[in-house]
Design a protein around this motif. Structure first.
Motif, short mmCIF file in Angstrom:
data_model
loop_
_atom_site.label_atom_id
_atom_site.label_comp_id
_atom_site.label_asym_id
_atom_site.label_seq_id
_atom_site.Cartn_x
_atom_site.Cartn_y
_atom_site.Cartn_z
N VAL A 165 54.83 30.55 -17.75
CA VAL A 165 55.20 30.33 -19.16
C VAL A 165 54.29 31.22 -20.00
CG1 VAL A 165 55.31 28.67 -21.07
CG2 VAL A 165 55.84 27.93 -18.73
N ARG A 215 43.60 26.58 -29.37
CA ARG A 215 42.72 26.30 -28.22
C ARG A 215 41.97 27.57 -27.79
NH1 ARG A 215 46.94 22.99 -26.34
NH2 ARG A 215 47.47 24.46 -24.70
N ARG A 263 58.05 27.25 -34.87
CA ARG A 263 58.74 26.10 -34.28
C ARG A 263 57.92 25.51 -33.14
NH1 ARG A 263 63.72 29.20 -34.31
NH2 ARG A 263 64.70 28.79 -36.32
N SER A 264 58.34 24.34 -32.70
CA SER A 264 57.71 23.71 -31.55
C SER A 264 57.80 24.66 -30.34
CB SER A 264 58.47 22.41 -31.27
OG SER A 264 57.88 21.77 -30.20
N GLY A 265 56.67 24.86 -29.68
CA GLY A 265 56.66 25.73 -28.50
C GLY A 265 56.37 27.19 -28.83
N ALA A 266 56.15 27.50 -30.12
CA ALA A 266 55.92 28.90 -30.52
C ALA A 266 54.57 29.42 -30.05
CB ALA A 266 56.02 29.02 -32.04
N GLY A 267 53.64 28.50 -29.77
CA GLY A 267 52.32 28.91 -29.27
C GLY A 267 51.17 28.58 -30.22
N LYS A 268 51.43 27.77 -31.23
CA LYS A 268 50.41 27.48 -32.25
C LYS A 268 49.19 26.76 -31.67
CE LYS A 268 53.29 24.98 -34.71
NZ LYS A 268 54.48 24.96 -33.83
N SER A 269 49.46 25.71 -30.88
CA SER A 269 48.34 24.94 -30.33
C SER A 269 47.56 25.78 -29.32
CB SER A 269 48.83 23.67 -29.64
OG SER A 269 49.58 22.93 -30.54
N THR A 270 48.27 26.58 -28.55
CA THR A 270 47.59 27.44 -27.58
C THR A 270 46.67 28.41 -28.32
OG1 THR A 270 49.55 27.31 -26.18
CG2 THR A 270 47.97 29.03 -25.66
N ALA A 295 52.83 31.70 -23.21
CA ALA A 295 52.65 30.94 -24.46
C ALA A 295 52.25 31.88 -25.60
CB ALA A 295 51.58 29.87 -24.26
N TYR A 306 50.69 30.50 -18.72
CA TYR A 306 50.45 29.31 -17.90
C TYR A 306 51.31 29.42 -16.65
CZ TYR A 306 48.51 27.10 -22.11
OH TYR A 306 47.77 26.80 -23.22
N1 LIG Z 1 48.90 23.51 -20.22
C1 LIG Z 1 50.10 24.06 -20.21
N2 LIG Z 1 50.74 24.33 -19.05
C2 LIG Z 1 51.96 24.91 -19.04
N3 LIG Z 1 52.63 25.29 -20.15
C3 LIG Z 1 52.06 25.05 -21.33
C4 LIG Z 1 50.76 24.43 -21.43
N4 LIG Z 1 50.45 24.32 -22.76
C5 LIG Z 1 51.48 24.84 -23.44
N5 LIG Z 1 52.44 25.28 -22.59
C6 LIG Z 1 53.71 25.95 -22.97
O1 LIG Z 1 53.37 27.06 -23.80
C7 LIG Z 1 54.30 27.20 -24.87
C8 LIG Z 1 53.57 27.12 -26.20
O2 LIG Z 1 53.07 25.79 -26.37
P1 LIG Z 1 52.21 25.33 -27.63
O3 LIG Z 1 51.83 23.89 -27.40
O4 LIG Z 1 51.12 26.29 -27.86
O5 LIG Z 1 53.29 25.44 -28.80
P2 LIG Z 1 53.23 24.84 -30.28
O6 LIG Z 1 53.77 25.90 -31.16
O7 LIG Z 1 51.87 24.31 -30.57
O8 LIG Z 1 54.25 23.63 -30.20
P3 LIG Z 1 54.21 22.21 -30.98
O9 LIG Z 1 54.49 22.53 -32.43
O10 LIG Z 1 55.34 21.45 -30.34
O11 LIG Z 1 52.88 21.60 -30.74
C9 LIG Z 1 55.34 26.11 -24.66
O12 LIG Z 1 56.43 26.67 -23.97
C10 LIG Z 1 54.62 25.09 -23.81
O13 LIG Z 1 55.53 24.36 -23.02
#
Ligand SMILES: Nc1ncnc2c1ncn2[C@@H]1O[C@H](COP(=O)(O)OP(=O)(O)OP(=O)(O)O)[C@@H](O)[C@H]1O
Length: 334
Positions: free
Chosen positions: A18, A49, A39-46, A20, A11
């Motif tokens: 960033v 998606r 952990r939070s921010g590890a990239g799971k939601s990305t 992800a 991103y």
């Molecule tokens: N649209 C975006 N624009 C910029 N950075 C993003 C975007 N979406 C996610 N990120 C960044 O990408 C990294 C991974 O985010 P992601 O949401 O995939 O993590 P996660 O493991 O799902 O976290 P959580 O458990 O908190 O939901 C993080 O550093 C986040 O800040």
């Protein structure tokens, strides 16, 4: 069923790019429940998606049920998306529609005829055990029931894959167990492939066939439950079968082994330390359920000079033991 190859997502952001996802290679087998933890921010939601095609990878490919969705043009992506159903932590139901009409919604969008729709909705509500609440409104349902409606709706278009993003985080313990039971049931009855994002080890323990740990957008560990827990000392083994409390006492060298009882019998594993003499002490010998598996653990306290002998005995029994580093001899393993 799902193949991720060299998946990378960057991103752009004012403070610098960033990263992800940083080169994910991953296979999810058909008809299995696969957990994604980290952990939070590890990239799971990305990652999720990218699986739905909502996010285009910066590099690498995403293949779902034989279709490389990362290469599809936008107009073909919409049809491809029907192959994946999504379930979220908070179910977004339409309050002015009945439960049946909520489940019917994706079928309306897909242009399914009214009569067919009604039959399919009845089938779906039965599947999630809510046939008797078809004419209720969302406000009249409990959190767990709403989640069931969300699952029925996600299954409406007969997806091959169900993606669940923290599906039970908002639910209490008993309701969580019911929802996880339903997920397992769907895998068994429909043969559907499920990807579950979660931060709760209990969700992985109770539901998943395989699991992947992400850290900073990379795969740190991945495998079937039996594979990851028997990698003794690994992060997923520690999280899924935590080291039990052992009585305090002197600690010399700790040797630990974790095994699935369908690979090594308890008699063989525990028998391996029999007859080693009184100076080798078994601190813990346990067997516990882990999903469909039974997992055994041996924790042995041994004099420094006998470590190699104990390790060799356990290896000969088919185990893959880990001796704590010599410097840690006086510490508890944790
Ligand atoms: N649209 C975006 N624009 C910029 N950075 C993003 C975007 N979406 C996610 N990120 C960044 O990408 C990294 C991974 O985010 P992601 O949401 O995939 O993590 P996660 O493991 O799902 O976290 P959580 O458990 O908190 O939901 C993080 O550093 C986040 O800040």
């Amino acid at each position: 069923m799902i193949e991720l190859s060299g998946l990378r997502k960057v991103y752009p952001s004012p403070g610098g790019d960033v990263v992800a996802l940083d080169g994910i290679d991953l296979t999810v087998e058909r008809g299995t429940v696969h957990g994604i933890v980290g952990r939070s921010g590890a990239g799971k939601s990305t990652l999720i998606r990218c699986l739905t095609g909502l996010e285009r990878p910066t590099a690498g490919t995403v293949t779902v049920d034989g279709v490389t969705i990362s290469d599809l043009p936008e107009n073909r992506l919409r049809t491809a998306r029907r192959k994946t159903g999504m379930v979220f932590q908070h179910v977004n139901l339409l309050d002015s529609r009945t439960i049946a009409d909520n489940v019917a919604y994706p079928l309306e969008v897909a242009g399914v005829r009214r009569a067919q729709r009604a039959a399919r909705v009845a089938e779906l509500l039965d599947l999630v055990d809510l046939g008797h609440r078809a004419s209720a409104y969302p406000a009249q349902l409990s959190g767990g029931q709403k989640q069931r409606v969300g699952i029925a709706r996600a299954l409406a278009t007969e997806p091959a894959v169900l993606l669940c993003d923290e599906p039970t985080s908002a639910l209490d313990g008993e309701t969580t167990r019911q929802i996880l039971g339903l997920v397992r049931d769907l895998r068994d009855r429909l043969g559907i492939t499920v990807v579950v994002i979660t931060h709760e080890p209990s969700v992985v323990r109770e539901t998943c066939d395989a699991v992947t740990l992400l850290e900073h957008g990379r795969v740190v560990q991945s495998g079937t439950l039996a594979q990851v827990v028997t990698q003794v000392g690994s992060p997923l083994s520690r999280a899924l079968v935590p080291v039990p409390d052992v009585p305090p006492g002197r600690r010399r060298r700790l040797v630990e082994a974790v095994f699935a009882t369908d690979a090594v019998s308890t008699a063989t594993a525990f028998g391996a330390v029999a007859g080693l003499g009184d100076d080798v002490e078994v601190l813990s010998a346990t067997v516990e359920p882990l999903g469909a598996l039974r997992v055994g653990r041996l924790l042995v306290d041994t004099p420094q000079e006998r470590t190699d002998e104990v390790v060799a005995r356990l290896r000969a029994a088919g185990l893959d033991p880990l001796a704590a580093p010599a410097g840690d001899a006086g510490q508890e393993v944790a």
